[in-house]
Motif scaffolding. Structure first.
Motif, PDB file in Angstrom:
ATOM      1  N   UNK A  62       0.847  -1.204   0.072  1.00  0.00           N
ATOM      2  CA  UNK A  62      -0.414   0.355  -0.113  1.00  0.00           C
ATOM      3  C   UNK A  62       1.051   1.649   0.009  1.00  0.00           C
ATOM      4  N   UNK A  63       0.574   2.383  -0.378  1.00  0.00           N
ATOM      5  CA  UNK A  63       0.903   3.866   0.307  1.00  0.00           C
ATOM      6  C   UNK A  63       1.634   3.433   1.083  1.00  0.00           C
ATOM      7  N   UNK A  70       4.417   1.643   1.782  1.00  0.00           N
ATOM      8  CA  UNK A  70       5.945   2.356   0.730  1.00  0.00           C
ATOM      9  C   UNK A  70       6.147   3.432   1.116  1.00  0.00           C
ATOM     10  N   UNK A  71       5.873   4.248   2.046  1.00  0.00           N
ATOM     11  CA  UNK A  71       6.133   5.263   2.123  1.00  0.00           C
ATOM     12  C   UNK A  71       6.884   4.872   3.861  1.00  0.00           C
ATOM     13  N   UNK A  72       6.901   4.271   4.292  1.00  0.00           N
ATOM     14  CA  UNK A  72       7.407   3.593   5.978  1.00  0.00           C
ATOM     15  C   UNK A  72       9.183   3.167   5.035  1.00  0.00           C
ATOM     16  N   UNK A  73       8.698   2.215   3.982  1.00  0.00           N
ATOM     17  CA  UNK A  73      10.283   0.745   3.766  1.00  0.00           C
ATOM     18  C   UNK A  73      11.119   2.428   2.969  1.00  0.00           C
ATOM     19  N   UNK A  97       6.201  -4.025   7.989  1.00  0.00           N
ATOM     20  CA  UNK A  97       4.965  -3.496   7.657  1.00  0.00           C
ATOM     21  C   UNK A  97       3.377  -2.647   8.465  1.00  0.00           C
ATOM     22  N   UNK A  98       3.763  -1.261   8.678  1.00  0.00           N
ATOM     23  CA  UNK A  98       2.329  -1.013   9.516  1.00  0.00           C
ATOM     24  C   UNK A  98       1.335  -1.701   7.816  1.00  0.00           C
ATOM     25  N   UNK A  99      -0.379  -1.799   9.177  1.00  0.00           N
ATOM     26  CA  UNK A  99      -0.950  -1.898   8.696  1.00  0.00           C
ATOM     27  C   UNK A  99      -1.432  -0.835   7.310  1.00  0.00           C
TER      28      UNK A  99
END
Length: 98
Positions: free
Chosen positions: A3-4, A7-10, A95-97
């Motif tokens: 998810x967006x 992706x921001x977290x990664x 990863x965040x949900x």
């Protein structure tokens, strides 16, 4: 599929990483793919730089690497590719949900 938010977290996690592989004149080959797969199993998140002398298109290189390694393409910025693949043995990133 990421998810967006994921992706921001990664992208934020990959910001401080240095590229550990380079794609040069030879392009993407079996040896490179095998090495990237091993690195993804250990690290989960990998940065790869594409050198100026690479004859292939950077989008094509990024897609090929992602498809051949079974990883998700997180980011292609300039000539730097960020790939993510969840590790089976060395899970480090949560990863965040969505």
């Amino acid at each position: 599929m990421l998810t967006g938010k994921q992706k921001r977290f990664l992208r934020s996690e990959a910001h401080h990483l240095s590229p550990i592989f380079q794609v040069g004149k030879g392009g993407v080959n079996e040896q490179l793919i095998h090495s990237v797969q091993e690195a993804l199993e250990v690290r989960e998140l990998v940065k790869i730089s594409i050198l100026q002398n690479c004859e292939d298109d950077k989008h094509e290189v990024a897609e090929t690497l992602a498809n051949e390694t079974g990883a998700q393409l997180v980011q292609l910025i300039g000539l730097t590719v960020v790939l993510y693949k969840e590790s089976h043995k060395n899970k480090k990133l949560i990863l965040p949900r969505a």
